[in-house]
Design a protein around this motif. Structure first.
Motif, PDB file in Angstrom:
ATOM      1  N   ASP A  66       0.813  -1.221   0.000  1.00 41.18           N
ATOM      2  CA  ASP A  66       0.000   0.000   0.000  1.00 41.18           C
ATOM      3  C   ASP A  66       0.848   1.275   0.000  1.00 41.18           C
ATOM      4  OD1 ASP A  66       1.069  -0.119   2.506  1.00 41.18           O
ATOM      5  OD2 ASP A  66      -0.837   0.030   3.587  1.00 41.18           O
ATOM      6  N   SER A  98       2.638   2.468   2.186  1.00 41.38           N
ATOM      7  CA  SER A  98       2.732   3.138   3.481  1.00 41.38           C
ATOM      8  C   SER A  98       4.145   3.049   4.053  1.00 41.38           C
ATOM      9  CB  SER A  98       1.740   2.535   4.479  1.00 41.38           C
ATOM     10  OG  SER A  98       2.049   1.169   4.741  1.00 41.38           O
ATOM     11  N   ASN A 104       4.260   5.635   7.114  1.00 45.58           N
ATOM     12  CA  ASN A 104       3.007   6.229   7.581  1.00 45.58           C
ATOM     13  C   ASN A 104       2.281   5.189   8.425  1.00 45.58           C
ATOM     14  OD1 ASN A 104       3.249   8.745   6.191  1.00 45.58           O
ATOM     15  ND2 ASN A 104       2.667   7.710   4.299  1.00 45.58           N
ATOM     16  N   PHE A 105       1.844   5.578   9.616  1.00 43.65           N
ATOM     17  CA  PHE A 105       1.201   4.609  10.505  1.00 43.65           C
ATOM     18  C   PHE A 105       0.124   5.308  11.329  1.00 43.65           C
ATOM     19  CE2 PHE A 105       4.800   6.432  12.649  1.00 43.65           C
ATOM     20  CZ  PHE A 105       4.444   6.570  13.977  1.00 43.65           C
ATOM     21  N   ALA A 106      -0.505   4.550  12.231  1.00 45.39           N
ATOM     22  CA  ALA A 106      -1.615   5.042  13.045  1.00 45.39           C
ATOM     23  C   ALA A 106      -2.730   5.601  12.163  1.00 45.39           C
ATOM     24  CB  ALA A 106      -1.134   6.082  14.054  1.00 45.39           C
ATOM     25  N   LYS A 107      -3.078   4.827  11.103  1.00 44.67           N
ATOM     26  CA  LYS A 107      -4.137   5.203  10.162  1.00 44.67           C
ATOM     27  C   LYS A 107      -3.872   6.560   9.499  1.00 44.67           C
ATOM     28  CE  LYS A 107      -7.701   2.522  12.537  1.00 44.67           C
ATOM     29  NZ  LYS A 107      -9.055   2.529  13.168  1.00 44.67           N
ATOM     30  N   GLY A 108      -2.599   6.839   9.238  1.00 45.27           N
ATOM     31  CA  GLY A 108      -2.229   8.063   8.547  1.00 45.27           C
ATOM     32  C   GLY A 108      -2.020   9.261   9.447  1.00 45.27           C
ATOM     33  N   TRP A 109      -2.236   9.097  10.728  1.00 43.50           N
ATOM     34  CA  TRP A 109      -2.040  10.206  11.655  1.00 43.50           C
ATOM     35  C   TRP A 109      -0.573  10.573  11.813  1.00 43.50           C
ATOM     36  CZ3 TRP A 109      -5.220  13.556  14.129  1.00 43.50           C
ATOM     37  CH2 TRP A 109      -6.578  13.290  14.125  1.00 43.50           C
ATOM     38  N   ARG A 153      -5.911  14.528   9.153  1.00 42.93           N
ATOM     39  CA  ARG A 153      -6.720  13.394   9.601  1.00 42.93           C
ATOM     40  C   ARG A 153      -7.851  13.834  10.523  1.00 42.93           C
ATOM     41  NH1 ARG A 153      -6.452   9.801   6.218  1.00 42.93           N
ATOM     42  NH2 ARG A 153      -7.293   8.321   7.751  1.00 42.93           N
ATOM     43  N   ASP A 161      -9.582  17.731   5.946  1.00 35.89           N
ATOM     44  CA  ASP A 161      -8.971  16.917   4.898  1.00 35.89           C
ATOM     45  C   ASP A 161      -8.206  17.735   3.869  1.00 35.89           C
ATOM     46  OD1 ASP A 161     -11.843  17.576   4.475  1.00 35.89           O
ATOM     47  OD2 ASP A 161     -11.405  16.900   2.434  1.00 35.89           O
TER      48      ASP A 161
END
Length: 234
Positions: free
Chosen positions: A117, A119, A155-160, A195, A200
């Motif tokens: 993905d 990420s 990128n982690f924590a759902k993009g945060w 986020r 956005d």
């Protein structure tokens, strides 16, 4: 010469801004009590990718600038060797206190990869590094050197959150420091505010970096934190 270089850096900075730069950063260096603006761009295409960044230091007036531009050549992106590319690079800069940095030309190979993905991305480059005009402790010319560079982005924590940076290890004659081997790393951590619900279109991040170096500006190890803001262009 110094004035010309500063004008060149400012012009390049403006041109990058008008050509859809990837991001702009403004960091306050707590160790040197100065600010640094950075603008960088990464652009993939059918023949590989292009990357460059420009740093300008302020305290409060601009007193230094540094830039790098590199090209990954990869015309075989659809083959089993897509992970391997040919790397070419040029970098240089100046500081009004210490004068010009040693300009360098680099060339070598890069291994790169990414998660499904995208990420997580990473690369590792092994390069020949030509630094014209340098001499070693014996006064002999030493233009032929090497550099190893690692780059990562997560990128982690759902993009945060984002964790990115680079690490360079290279050889460069510095008789006044009594050393030839230099290490520089700049890991960065950012919290991405887009986020937040309803934000956005606000591509602003807060965070900073830690400059980790050994025999870079001065002999020995240093760790210099910086805090700041980043705006990412989508």
């Amino acid at each position: 010469m110094k004035k010309c270089f500063m004008i060149l850096a400012a012009t390049l900075l403006l041109c990058v801004t008008r050509s859809n730069a990837q991001n702009i950063q403004l960091l306050y260096d707590t160790g040197r009590n100065c600010a640094t603006s950075t603008i960088e761009m990464f652009r993939p295409d059918g023949g590989g990718s292009t990357y460059f960044f420009v740093d300008i230091d302020y305290a409060p007036k601009a007193f230094g600038s540094y830039f790098e531009i590199s090209r990954e050549l990869n015309f075989w992106q659809n083959s089993k060797m897509s992970w391997l590319s040919v790397h070419v690079e040029y970098n240089g800069g100046l500081n009004t206190s210490v004068g010009s940095f040693n300009n360098a030309i680099l060339g070598g190979l890069t291994y790169s990869g990414h998660s499904k993905d995208f990420s997580k991305t990473w690369s590792l480059s092994a390069m020949y590094k030509a630094i014209p005009g340098t001499t070693n402790a014996l006064g002999h010319p030493q233009p032929h050197n090497f550099q190893i560079t690692g780059v990562w982005g997560i990128n982690f924590a759902k993009g945060w959150c984002s964790f990115s940076g680079f690490v360079d290890f290279w050889r460069e004659a510095r008789p006044w420091q009594g050393t030839e081997y230099i290490l520089l790393a700049e890991p960065q951590f950012w919290v991405n505010l887009d986020r937040i619900k309803g934000w956005d279109k606000v591509h602003l991040s807060i965070g900073g970096e830690v400059e980790l170096s050994n025999n870079f500006v001065e002999k020995g190890f240093r760790a210099i934190p910086a805090v700041g803001l980043k705006w990412t262009f989508n």
